[in-house]
Design a protein around this motif. Structure first.
Motif, PDB file in Angstrom:
ATOM      1  N   GLY A 276     -26.047  28.443 -29.694  1.00  0.00           N
ATOM      2  CA  GLY A 276     -25.614  29.223 -31.523  1.00  0.00           C
ATOM      3  C   GLY A 276     -25.572  27.997 -32.624  1.00  0.00           C
ATOM      4  N   CYS A 277     -24.308  27.786 -33.530  1.00  0.00           N
ATOM      5  CA  CYS A 277     -24.554  27.094 -34.640  1.00  0.00           C
ATOM      6  C   CYS A 277     -22.863  26.747 -35.162  1.00  0.00           C
ATOM      7  N   THR A 278     -22.877  25.595 -35.608  1.00  0.00           N
ATOM      8  CA  THR A 278     -22.228  25.137 -35.949  1.00  0.00           C
ATOM      9  C   THR A 278     -21.911  24.994 -37.595  1.00  0.00           C
ATOM     10  N   VAL A 279     -20.278  25.037 -38.550  1.00  0.00           N
ATOM     11  CA  VAL A 279     -20.292  24.640 -39.973  1.00  0.00           C
ATOM     12  C   VAL A 279     -18.710  24.058 -39.704  1.00  0.00           C
ATOM     13  N   HIS A 280     -18.548  23.496 -40.179  1.00  0.00           N
ATOM     14  CA  HIS A 280     -17.526  22.732 -40.205  1.00  0.00           C
ATOM     15  C   HIS A 280     -17.316  21.389 -40.881  1.00  0.00           C
ATOM     16  N   PHE A 281     -15.874  21.014 -41.802  1.00  0.00           N
ATOM     17  CA  PHE A 281     -15.759  20.049 -41.851  1.00  0.00           C
ATOM     18  C   PHE A 281     -15.870  19.134 -41.591  1.00  0.00           C
ATOM     19  N   VAL A 282     -16.681  18.115 -42.994  1.00  0.00           N
ATOM     20  CA  VAL A 282     -17.055  16.182 -43.070  1.00  0.00           C
ATOM     21  C   VAL A 282     -16.448  14.966 -42.447  1.00  0.00           C
ATOM     22  N   THR A 283     -16.364  14.426 -41.340  1.00  0.00           N
ATOM     23  CA  THR A 283     -15.559  13.443 -41.514  1.00  0.00           C
ATOM     24  C   THR A 283     -15.857  11.486 -41.576  1.00  0.00           C
ATOM     25  N   GLU A 284     -15.660  11.158 -41.247  1.00  0.00           N
ATOM     26  CA  GLU A 284     -16.149  10.041 -41.004  1.00  0.00           C
ATOM     27  C   GLU A 284     -16.829   9.809 -39.924  1.00  0.00           C
ATOM     28  N   HIS A 285     -16.890  10.713 -38.870  1.00  0.00           N
ATOM     29  CA  HIS A 285     -18.000  11.309 -37.472  1.00  0.00           C
ATOM     30  C   HIS A 285     -18.863  11.238 -37.120  1.00  0.00           C
ATOM     31  N   TYR A 286     -19.734  11.577 -36.974  1.00  0.00           N
ATOM     32  CA  TYR A 286     -21.059  12.788 -36.399  1.00  0.00           C
ATOM     33  C   TYR A 286     -20.089  13.746 -35.751  1.00  0.00           C
TER      34      TYR A 286
ATOM     35  N   PRO B 122     -13.061  19.671 -38.102  1.00  0.00           N
ATOM     36  CA  PRO B 122     -12.594  20.725 -38.121  1.00  0.00           C
ATOM     37  C   PRO B 122     -13.550  22.184 -38.257  1.00  0.00           C
ATOM     38  N   PRO B 123     -13.621  23.099 -37.013  1.00  0.00           N
ATOM     39  CA  PRO B 123     -14.762  23.608 -36.862  1.00  0.00           C
ATOM     40  C   PRO B 123     -13.975  24.933 -38.151  1.00  0.00           C
ATOM     41  N   ILE B 124     -15.096  25.965 -39.257  1.00  0.00           N
ATOM     42  CA  ILE B 124     -14.994  26.560 -39.801  1.00  0.00           C
ATOM     43  C   ILE B 124     -15.128  28.351 -39.652  1.00  0.00           C
ATOM     44  N   LEU B 125     -16.531  28.087 -39.032  1.00  0.00           N
ATOM     45  CA  LEU B 125     -17.389  28.868 -37.896  1.00  0.00           C
ATOM     46  C   LEU B 125     -18.546  29.069 -36.574  1.00  0.00           C
ATOM     47  N   GLN B 126     -18.342  29.461 -35.997  1.00  0.00           N
ATOM     48  CA  GLN B 126     -19.629  29.338 -34.822  1.00  0.00           C
ATOM     49  C   GLN B 126     -20.512  30.626 -35.447  1.00  0.00           C
TER      50      GLN B 126
END
Ligand code: GRF
Length: 199
Positions: free
Chosen positions: A140-150, A154-158
């Motif tokens: 599936g797929c994950t939309v998440h907030f971006v940090t300084e690491h790849y 935190p995930p927003i939704l999958q």
């Protein structure tokens, strides 16, 4: 508060299909955001040409030639009054000044169910090859907030789909991509509404 202004980042080689799906949503009257600018490292990729064809502002900022990449990005983001950033096929880590200027306001989409199958080098078909090699029964797929690491914020939704026994990386990628086009807009709407933006 009105609509949020959203900047979309694309990569040098991407097809831009997630960017176009987001652009469609951002053009809807009832969506809580509008498209401010698309930022691309190249002016002649298929995705960049699609942006120009739509009449959407395109800013070309090439990390390889910019004197100060972070500063150049910040100038574009200020000029277009961006409130939120979406990474759609953008494969780099964002420079620190950009991360610092948009806390909890940068979203990325990843073509797998994070925290599995993420991290440096996990992009494109590498992801789907790894999912198949691990014998997973779903992806599936994950939309998440971006940090300084790849791929670590935190995930927003999958969104999930089955892995079929006869899948190749290409057939799985296509099934996941269809989910991505829905998931990114849904996640962006959720985040913008929670932040108080509206149509
Ligand atoms: C997508 O699979 C997305 O999950 C990943 O990069 C790919 C970009 O595809 N981050 P496209 O350029 O949006 O078609």
């Amino acid at each position: 508060m009105g609509k949020a202004r959203v900047a979309i980042f694309i990569g040098p080689k991407g097809r831009g299909s997630n960017m176009l799906a987001l652009a469609d949503s951002l053009a809807q009257p009832d969506f809580p955001g509008e498209l401010a600018v698309v930022i691309s490292p190249k002016s002649d990729s298929p995705a960049a040409l699609a942006v120009i064809e739509r009449g959407v502002p395109l800013a070309v900022v090439d990390p390889k030639t910019a004197e100060d990449y972070g500063l150049a990005l910040m100038e574009v983001l200020r000029e277009h009054r961006a409130d939120f950033l979406c990474l759609a096929g953008y494969l780099r880590l964002l420079p620190k000044p950009v991360l610092d200027a948009f806390p909890n306001r940068i979203l990325n989409i990843h073509p797998a169910l994070l925290p599995k199958f993420g991290g440096k080098g996990m992009y494109g078909n590498h992801v789907h090859e790894a999912v198949l090699a691990a014998g997973e029964s779903e992806s599936g797929c994950t939309v998440h907030f971006v940090t300084e690491h790849y791929d670590e914020g935190p995930p927003i939704l999958q969104k999930r789909c089955p892995v079929q026994p006869d899948d190749t990386p290409e057939t799985l990628a296509l099934r996941v991509l269809r989910l991505e086009h829905i998931a990114f807009s849904e996640a962006l709407r959720k985040v913008l509404e929670e932040a108080g933006f509206g149509a």
